[in-house]
Scaffold this active site. Structure first.
Site, PDB file in Angstrom:
ATOM      1  CB  SER A  42      31.009  46.884  36.221  1.00 31.09           C
ATOM      2  OG  SER A  42      30.820  45.589  36.739  1.00 31.09           O
ATOM      3  CB  CYS A  46      29.024  35.381  31.206  1.00 34.11           C
ATOM      4  SG  CYS A  46      30.756  35.141  31.676  1.00 34.11           S
ATOM      5  N   PRO A 281      57.205  46.228  41.396  1.00 33.07           N
ATOM      6  CG  PRO A 281      58.664  47.057  43.017  1.00 33.07           C
ATOM      7  CD  PRO A 281      58.615  46.619  41.584  1.00 33.07           C
ATOM      8  CE1 TYR A 284      50.283  43.502  44.425  1.00 29.04           C
ATOM      9  CE2 TYR A 284      50.880  45.793  44.036  1.00 29.04           C
ATOM     10  CZ  TYR A 284      50.927  44.660  44.824  1.00 29.04           C
ATOM     11  OH  TYR A 284      51.624  44.672  46.010  1.00 29.04           O
ATOM     12  CB  ALA A 285      48.677  42.319  36.010  1.00 32.27           C
ATOM     13  N   GLY A 287      43.029  39.411  35.772  1.00 27.28           N
ATOM     14  CA  GLY A 287      42.075  39.173  34.689  1.00 27.28           C
ATOM     15  C   GLY A 287      42.640  38.463  33.479  1.00 27.28           C
TER      16      GLY A 287
END
Length: 558
Positions: A42, A46, A281, A284-285, A287
């Site tokens: 992490s 930016c 199902p 998940y995705a 970003g």
């Protein structure tokens, strides 16, 4: 109640890291593992341009969380330098490669979260792999660039691409005393914005010594004997630089996802529903790799920004932790902001060109108010453009540019769009007022008033870009202002003289009125309409005219 389930998250940074932390807060018993192929799980991507520019001097300030923090605070296992190579959906496991050891393992899952992100676009051009050509996506990239600058005593950098990263890098490098030249294939920087709204950014770049080559594409790179690079363009010119940074944009990292048979959207991103669930199902995705809905138009979009990634991650985590939850992702507005030297440019919702592209009827207003009352020191003008439905007044989007106060106005309008508000609602918005911070009638209120006057028919508006014949074009500024600069074929009738000179204006033809920014034009429009004239105010006045016609601003007078 928490239950023991196993969740594997592919990728960290904004989406993956947020999903991991949220999942733990929602389920204490879950077995959560994060696999990140990079060195850091992490980090603040930016902030990378400002680290290169030495505004941020300590790399550790960019690292938001470590594997140790995830283990100690959240009881989440994080493996960096581990790349998920394959998804076996039928058996519900992934193949993970340890990039340091070269070994592979199988990791089973009950639920899988894909936060694979995007990778920088690197076109297949001659010389693209030459030494001295870089992309910027992660902390390692920024370290490599900083090292190259120091070791090669870089004096000039060519940046390919005039988007957010390209402009932030330009400012950062100039602050280090390095010359910068930008190569941009469009006729403007910041492609998501409407061209007239970034004209002041073009001037600001020039004021700070940054040359922008518009309507120019790179065709090849050629390494020179002195170590520099020649950037060849489609205009048969060469731009020589000690170093090149590619800031063309990014593409979703979806090769593995595609191979697994997970459905992609029409734009090439991972297709998800409102729960951030893919066609599988149990997967998940979130970003930069995800295709979602535009909040305003409902059309499919891919917008690689940190804010949407964080919100998507929370939605995905909530739905995995509690499949019966009603948590849904509303869509993305594309709210974004960029600092370019002393100026800031920001937007939310749809631009004019996006509305045109989607065949959506719209109206717009331009205004150029001060960020706070002009009598208090430090007042600066903001250029603000708001787009809305011509019937209901519902807000579609807004853009602003200025030295100060830009973020506040765009944030307010962003919230208004989320709330389904209209321009009429903006008239009534009650915002903080003190001379240091705003005006009794904030620019937000004024935008609402201008639009509402138009929607009620009190002040019909037209625009410099409209294809209308203006046989009666009236400049209501002072003679001195008119003499210094005026629009061709305009007649100067100063506002204080207008009532006494109405006989000079024909009633059988429309009257188009302009001033400096639109306020005196509004007063003049009301006078004329109350006296039986078909008068329209040209939104934004001469200030907007100069942005729409930037060449005209170079002339002292016509």
């Amino acid at each position: 109640m928490s239950k023991s389930i196993k969740i594997v998250i592919v990728g960290g940074v904004a989406g993956g890291a947020t999903a991991a932390a949220r999942l733990r807060r929602m389920n204490e018993l879950a077995n959560i593992k994060v696999f990140e192929k990079g060195e850091h799980v992490s980090y603040a991507n930016c902030g990378l341009p400002y680290y290169i520019g030495n505004t941020i001097t300590n790399q550790k300030d960019l690292l938001l969380a470590s594997p140790e923090l995830f283990r100690n605070r959240f009881n989440v296992t994080v493996k960096t330098k581990h790349e998920v190579k394959e998804i076996k959906r039928d058996s519900k496991f992934v193949v993970v490669k340890d990039l340091e050891k070269g070994t592979e393992i199988k990791e089973d899952y009950d639920y899988l979260v894909l936060a694979t992100g995007a990778h920088p676009i690197k076109p297949d051009l001659h010389g693209i792999n030459s030494e001295g050509i870089f992309t910027l996506r992660n902390v390692k990239d920024s370290d490599i660039i900083k090292t190259y600058v120091a070791e090669h005593q870089v004096k000039k950098v060519a940046i390919v691409g005039g988007g957010f990263i390209g402009l932030e890098l330009a400012e950062s490098l100039v602050h280090r005393g390095i010359g910068v030249e930008i190569i941009e294939r469009l006729d403007q920087v910041m492609a998501p914005f409407d061209a007239e709204m970034v004209e002041e950014i073009h001037k600001e770049l020039s004021r700070n010594g940054v040359k922008v080559n518009f309507k120019t594409s790179v065709t090849a790179f050629e390494k020179q004997s002195d170590g520099s690079l020649d950037v060849k363009t489609d205009s048969n010119s060469k731009i020589n630089a000690d170093m090149v940074i590619l800031a063309i944009g990014v593409r979703p990292d979806i090769d593995m996802i595609k191979a697994a048979g997970i459905e992609l959207g029409s734009l090439g991103g991972i297709k998800t529903n409102e729960r951030m669930q893919t066609s599988d199902p149990y997967i998940y995705a979130v970003g930069d790799s995800v295709e979602t809905k535009d909040f305003v138009t409902g059309k499919n979009v891919i917008i690689p920004l940190a804010n949407p990634a964080n919100r998507q991650a929370r939605v995905a985590a909530d739905n995995i932790a509690n499949p019966k939850t009603s948590t849904k992702y509303r869509g993305v507005q594309g709210t974004a902001i960029c600092k370019v030297f002393d100026y800031t440019v920001a937007m939310t919702g749809n631009s004019e060109k996006a509305l045109k592209r989607n065949n959506i009827q719209y109206e717009k207003v331009y205004l150029h108010p001060f960020n706070h009352v002009s009598y208090y020191p430090g007042a600066h003008k903001i250029s603000l453009k708001v787009l809305f439905d011509p019937k209901s007044g519902k807000i579609f989007g807004a853009q602003a540019c200025g030295v100060d106060g830009v973020d506040k106005r765009i944030d307010v309008i962003s919230m208004a769009i989320q709330g389904g508000m209209t321009m009429g609602d903006l008239e009534e918005v009650e915002l903080c007022y003190s001379p240091q911070y705003g005006s009794a009638k904030d620019p937000i209120n004024v935008a609402g008033m201008i639009a509402s006057n138009m929607l009620r028919g009190d002040q019909p508006l037209t625009h410099w870009s409209a294809d209308e014949k203006r046989e009666q074009l009236i400049d209501v500024r002072s003679p001195e202002e008119h003499s210094a600069f005026h629009v061709p074929n305009s007649k100067n009738i100063p506002l204080p003289e207008l009532r006494n000179r109405l006989s000079e204006i024909r009633k059988d033809l429309p009257v188009y009125v302009y001033c400096a920014v639109g306020q005196r034009g509004y007063y003049a429009t009301r006078i004329l309409r109350l006296n039986g004239y078909d008068a329209r105010n040209i939104s934004g006045g001469v200030t907007t005219y100069k942005s729409v016609n930037p060449v005209a601003d170079l002339k002292n007078k016509f």
